[in-house]
Design an enzyme around this catalytic site. Sequence first.
Site, short mmCIF file in Angstrom:
data_model
loop_
_atom_site.label_atom_id
_atom_site.label_comp_id
_atom_site.label_asym_id
_atom_site.label_seq_id
_atom_site.Cartn_x
_atom_site.Cartn_y
_atom_site.Cartn_z
N HIS A 213 13.59 28.86 45.63
CA HIS A 213 13.36 30.26 46.04
C HIS A 213 14.34 31.08 45.38
O HIS A 213 14.22 31.34 44.13
CB HIS A 213 13.66 30.27 47.82
N HIS B 104 4.17 30.62 41.54
CA HIS B 104 4.66 31.36 42.64
C HIS B 104 3.44 30.84 43.57
O HIS B 104 2.36 30.81 43.00
CB HIS B 104 4.24 32.97 42.48
N ASP C 182 12.02 35.93 39.27
CA ASP C 182 13.41 35.37 39.00
C ASP C 182 13.66 35.15 37.37
O ASP C 182 14.67 35.01 36.96
CB ASP C 182 13.48 34.16 39.55
N1 COA Z 1 7.14 24.66 35.83
C1 COA Z 1 6.25 23.89 35.59
N2 COA Z 1 4.98 23.44 36.37
C2 COA Z 1 5.11 24.22 37.66
C3 COA Z 1 5.92 25.13 38.08
C4 COA Z 1 7.16 25.41 37.04
N3 COA Z 1 7.83 26.33 37.23
N4 COA Z 1 5.65 25.54 39.06
C5 COA Z 1 4.46 25.02 39.63
N5 COA Z 1 3.88 24.02 38.62
C6 COA Z 1 3.01 23.18 38.59
C7 COA Z 1 3.15 22.00 39.62
O1 COA Z 1 3.80 20.81 38.88
C8 COA Z 1 1.77 21.70 40.04
O2 COA Z 1 1.31 21.02 39.10
P1 COA Z 1 0.26 19.53 39.51
O3 COA Z 1 -0.54 20.44 40.39
O4 COA Z 1 -0.48 19.05 38.30
O5 COA Z 1 1.11 18.76 40.14
C9 COA Z 1 1.12 23.16 40.11
O6 COA Z 1 1.90 24.10 39.05
C10 COA Z 1 1.09 23.40 41.54
O7 COA Z 1 2.48 23.57 41.74
P2 COA Z 1 2.97 23.54 43.54
O8 COA Z 1 4.40 23.16 43.45
O9 COA Z 1 1.79 23.01 44.29
O10 COA Z 1 2.95 25.24 43.54
P3 COA Z 1 3.75 25.91 44.88
O11 COA Z 1 2.96 26.87 45.55
O12 COA Z 1 4.01 24.81 46.24
O13 COA Z 1 5.19 26.22 44.21
C11 COA Z 1 7.01 27.35 43.56
C12 COA Z 1 5.55 27.54 44.13
C13 COA Z 1 7.59 28.77 43.36
C14 COA Z 1 7.97 26.55 44.58
C15 COA Z 1 6.87 26.46 42.05
O14 COA Z 1 6.17 27.16 41.41
C16 COA Z 1 8.32 26.22 41.58
O15 COA Z 1 8.76 25.31 41.83
N6 COA Z 1 8.70 27.33 40.61
C17 COA Z 1 10.02 27.00 40.12
C18 COA Z 1 11.11 27.73 41.06
C19 COA Z 1 11.15 29.01 41.03
O16 COA Z 1 10.93 29.71 40.10
N7 COA Z 1 11.21 29.93 42.28
C20 COA Z 1 11.08 31.13 42.53
C21 COA Z 1 9.97 31.54 43.09
S1 COA Z 1 10.03 33.43 43.34
#
Ligand code: COA
Length: 388
Positions: free
Chosen positions: A234, A274, A325
């Site tokens: 987050h 996201h 971010d």
């Molecule tokens: N880098 C690389 N791959 C990513 C990624 C990232 N930052 N974010 C998502 N993915 C990939 C996942 O590995 C997943 O791939 P898969 O289906 O092959 O396993 C796919 O994209 C979907 O990801 P998922 O975790 O299901 O999406 P989510 O909706 O649960 O996650 C976040 C959302 C924000 C938690 C996620 O994108 C993330 O961890 N981002 C990095 C942290 C971040 O920047 N957070 C700030 C948010 S404002």
Amino acid sequence: MADQETVTELTTDEAPIKARGLEGVIALESELSSIDGDKGELVYRGYNIHDLAEHATFEEVVYLLRHGELPTQDDLDDFTAHLRSERVLPAPVLDLLRNTPDDAHPMAVLRTAVSALGLYGDEADTMEEAANHRKADRILAQIPTIIAAFARLRKGKDPVDPLDRESMAHNFLYMLNGEEPGEAAEKTFDVCLVLHADHGLNASTFTSRVIGSTLADMYSAVSGAIGALKGPLHGGANQEVMRMLMEVDERGADPAEYVRERLADGERIMGFGHRVYNTMDPRAAILRDMVKELSEEAGEMKWYKYTTAIHETMEEEVGIDPNVDFFSGSTYYQLGLDPELFTTIFALSRTAGWTAHLLEQWADNRLIRPRAQYVGARNRTVVPVEER
Ligand code: COA
């Protein structure tokens, strides 16, 4: 909706839905902000974020979120005067900061200090609406003082007393650096605050509403929300982004190559992806332009170059767009902020949203209490301890 299925095992009149991470679940109605994830649009109370970033200050946005309308000049004068009058911390909270280990994470310190503020407010447990507005002002006015005081104390410097004039952005940069900021720095910082003020039912806002829905007080709800924001999935991502950019810089690495290697190792790249946007986060687009301007003004383009290269590589390799971010890290860094403070700045701004959501929650409260599907063992019999 991802991962949704009917859970037949639960005995209830309605067929409940199961959604991991509550993805796609509508838990409540809110009039505060709306997000169109396909168009990449963020709107506060009917106003597009681009319009607000260009034409409104953070204080106007806070008022808008809380009251539903932008303030008149008189409303704004009263509101900002009250916020300014609340900036000074209770002495015991300042003492607490003085006695906090220098190496404590600023988000942990902020969480603790906001909780402590509740011990010194004589209205802490009053749930009357006017008292809750006063508490919202007080928490919002004192969070910048907490962040700036600890930022200085951890470096062995004395805290700087807040000004009784100027905007929140100006006063914060003044308390942090001990000198009044220039107009450009104040404006940039103010826009950052506007961009992070609210964002639908994100994890920390949901946390604040869950706590508020039990009719616990505002200090409890905001401290809990700070705890939720601290996590790297987050608010903690902006600090991680800057760490990555600094690592690229220190190693003299090619940013595109660096990202490819980390992806090949199965790592996530912070600042991308996201839950709600399927396209570029509109706040990221505004911040990207700000990073470019700041870099050009400073005559130092490396952070902009690294972010651009990483953005392009992520698009080519995984097709995932940057979130807020990704660009806020280098914006704050170019304003002279220490990366460990980045998430606290996010918290400062999001306090506007958390407190407005709490007021909305309490105006028509219903306890938030979802269910879990039990998947554990059944029908076991206790064996006395001496026989186990
Ligand atoms: N880098 C690389 N791959 C990513 C990624 C990232 N930052 N974010 C998502 N993915 C990939 C996942 O590995 C997943 O791939 P898969 O289906 O092959 O396993 C796919 O994209 C979907 O990801 P998922 O975790 O299901 O999406 P989510 O909706 O649960 O996650 C976040 C959302 C924000 C938690 C996620 O994108 C993330 O961890 N981002 C990095 C942290 C971040 O920047 N957070 C700030 C948010 S404002």
